[in-house]
Design an enzyme around this catalytic site. Structure first.
Site, PDB file in Angstrom:
ATOM      1  N   HIS A 199      47.592  37.787  53.595  1.00  0.00           N
ATOM      2  CA  HIS A 199      48.879  38.234  54.175  1.00  0.00           C
ATOM      3  C   HIS A 199      49.027  37.826  55.639  1.00  0.00           C
ATOM      4  O   HIS A 199      50.105  37.970  56.212  1.00  0.00           O
ATOM      5  CB  HIS A 199      49.004  39.763  54.106  1.00  0.00           C
ATOM      6  N   ASP A 221      45.333  37.838  43.523  1.00  0.00           N
ATOM      7  CA  ASP A 221      45.425  39.176  44.107  1.00  0.00           C
ATOM      8  C   ASP A 221      46.758  39.780  43.648  1.00  0.00           C
ATOM      9  O   ASP A 221      47.737  39.063  43.447  1.00  0.00           O
ATOM     10  CB  ASP A 221      45.390  39.054  45.636  1.00  0.00           C
ATOM     11  N   HIS A 236      48.896  41.364  45.169  1.00  0.00           N
ATOM     12  CA  HIS A 236      49.961  41.234  46.160  1.00  0.00           C
ATOM     13  C   HIS A 236      50.294  39.755  46.371  1.00  0.00           C
ATOM     14  O   HIS A 236      49.452  38.884  46.148  1.00  0.00           O
ATOM     15  CB  HIS A 236      49.519  41.857  47.490  1.00  0.00           C
ATOM     16  N   ASP A 255      42.667  43.782  42.723  1.00  0.00           N
ATOM     17  CA  ASP A 255      43.616  44.898  42.720  1.00  0.00           C
ATOM     18  C   ASP A 255      44.626  44.813  41.578  1.00  0.00           C
ATOM     19  O   ASP A 255      45.490  45.676  41.457  1.00  0.00           O
ATOM     20  CB  ASP A 255      44.297  45.077  44.091  1.00  0.00           C
TER      21      ASP A 255
HETATM   22 ZN   LIG Z   1      45.982  42.707  47.348  1.00  0.00          ZN
END
Ligand SMILES: [Zn+2]
Length: 361
Positions: free
Chosen positions: A135, A172, A174, A260
């Protein structure tokens, strides 16, 4: 296969601070805690599997290496805050004293992983690091991430080894917004992110974001509906990820590897099991073998201390082409959850992404 592993105990010393500073939220540690990753290291040790891996030593990324992506101002700010007890690198990216040292060690570990595979010392490598990186943007940290580990490993591969075609597969849960932003206008890096639809960041990761300028067609987002499991992820790999990576002819593949999307993760709302992560690694390994492309796996998220270690073991076993003999005690529970098979609304998204690939080709 010879597989390398980077781990440094100091990765567990990164302190992500509190989950919230809201006046009515009783102070509670952020979910990015050391346990999930340290317990993966412990499982590798306890099972004896580390004996079959080549240890790679982490070292801090240099200022020059960090500034291949990050702005000098941002790097200086993190260093300064770190010397005065820590602070906030950006949105949801807090760190404690010596945060700079640990974050630059994580970036350097990923660079060393890239170095080990690109120099031909080993076939593939797993960088088990904290804090995560996908990120982080050029001038700010976000979502538990301080420095963009994957981007910095790729820039090392380009600067030092002259590698021209690099594919990133980010599973991931996200969206890998930082990696996407780094290479959005760049045709030399194919970025693929599979993530939970509109989760974090909620305003990036749409299927329509395909890159710009020379990079048009070299960014693929697969925003999967919450509740996606083994069937959806395998279908996504068969229909989208493998065809896209194969058409790109990569010289080097980097996996941004979060756990995750696992069934018991406290942040993700997906249903993956250790077998899903094993299978996804297998797809990448198989695709890579056609191009002689080495693989570097960089640790991203994954916050279940009880389950992330078994997902990680499955990935590392698959990279090494060997089994540890350790059974996942939870896979039987998670594999039979309703919704593990590909559902029609999940298939619709995957088909849309596959259709876009066909049009682009
Ligand atoms: Zn993540």
């Amino acid at each position: 296969m010879t597989t390398g592993l980077v781990w440094d105990e100091r990765f567990a010393w990164h302190d992500a601070g509190l989950a919230s500073t809201h006046p009515w939220a009783e102070p509670y540690p952020a979910l990015d805690r050391p346990e999930a990753k340290r317990r993966l290291w412990s499982l590798l040790q306890a099972s004896g599997f580390t004996d079959r891996l080549v240890p790679i030593k982490a070292r801090p990324a240099s200022e020059e290496e960090l500034c291949r992506f990050h702005t000098p101002d941002y790097v200086a700010r993190i260093r300064r805050l770190s010397e005065t007890g820590g602070g906030e690198a950006g949105e949801n990216a807090r760190f404690g004293p010596n945060g700079f040292a640990v974050a630059s060690l994580a970036a350097g570990a990923c660079i060393e992983g890239a170095e080990a595979v690109l120099s031909g010392r080993i076939d593939n490598a797993y960088a088990l690091v904290r804090p995560c990186g996908h990120h982080a943007e050029a001038d700010r940290g976000r979502g538990f991430c301080l420095f963009a580990n994957v981007v910095l490993a790729i820039e090392h591969a380009r600067a030092v080894h002259g590698v021209r075609r690099i594919a990133v597969v980010d599973w991931d849960v996200h969206h890998g917004n930082g990696t996407e932003a780094a290479f959005y206008a760049d045709s030399g890096v194919l970025t693929i992110s599979l993530h939970q639809d509109r989760y974090y960041p909620a305003d990036t990761g749409g299927i329509e974001a395909i890159g710009t300028g020379a990079g048009r067609g070299f960014n693929i987002n697969l925003p999967l509906p919450p509740g996606s499991g083994h069937g959806a992820y395998l279908a996504a790999f068969e229909r989208v990820v493998v065809p896209a990576v194969s058409a790109f002819h990569p010289e080097f593949i980097v996996i941004a590897c979060g756990y995750d999307a696992a069934a018991s993760d406290p942040l993700g709302r997906m249903l993956c099991t250790s077998e899903t992560f094993r299978a996804m690694t297998g797809y990448v390994r198989e695709a890579a073998s056609h191009f002689g492309a080495p693989i570097l796996v960089c640790q991203e998220g994954g916050y279940s201390p009880t389950y992330a270690p078994f997902c990680g073991l499955a990935v590392i076993e698959e990279l090494a082409g060997q089994r540890s003999g350790v059974d996942d005690p939870l896979v039987g529970w998670y594999a039979v959850l309703g919704g593990q098979d590909l559902q029609p609304h999940q298939k619709a998204v995957i088909e849309l992404a596959a259709e876009r690939l066909r049009v682009a080709a």
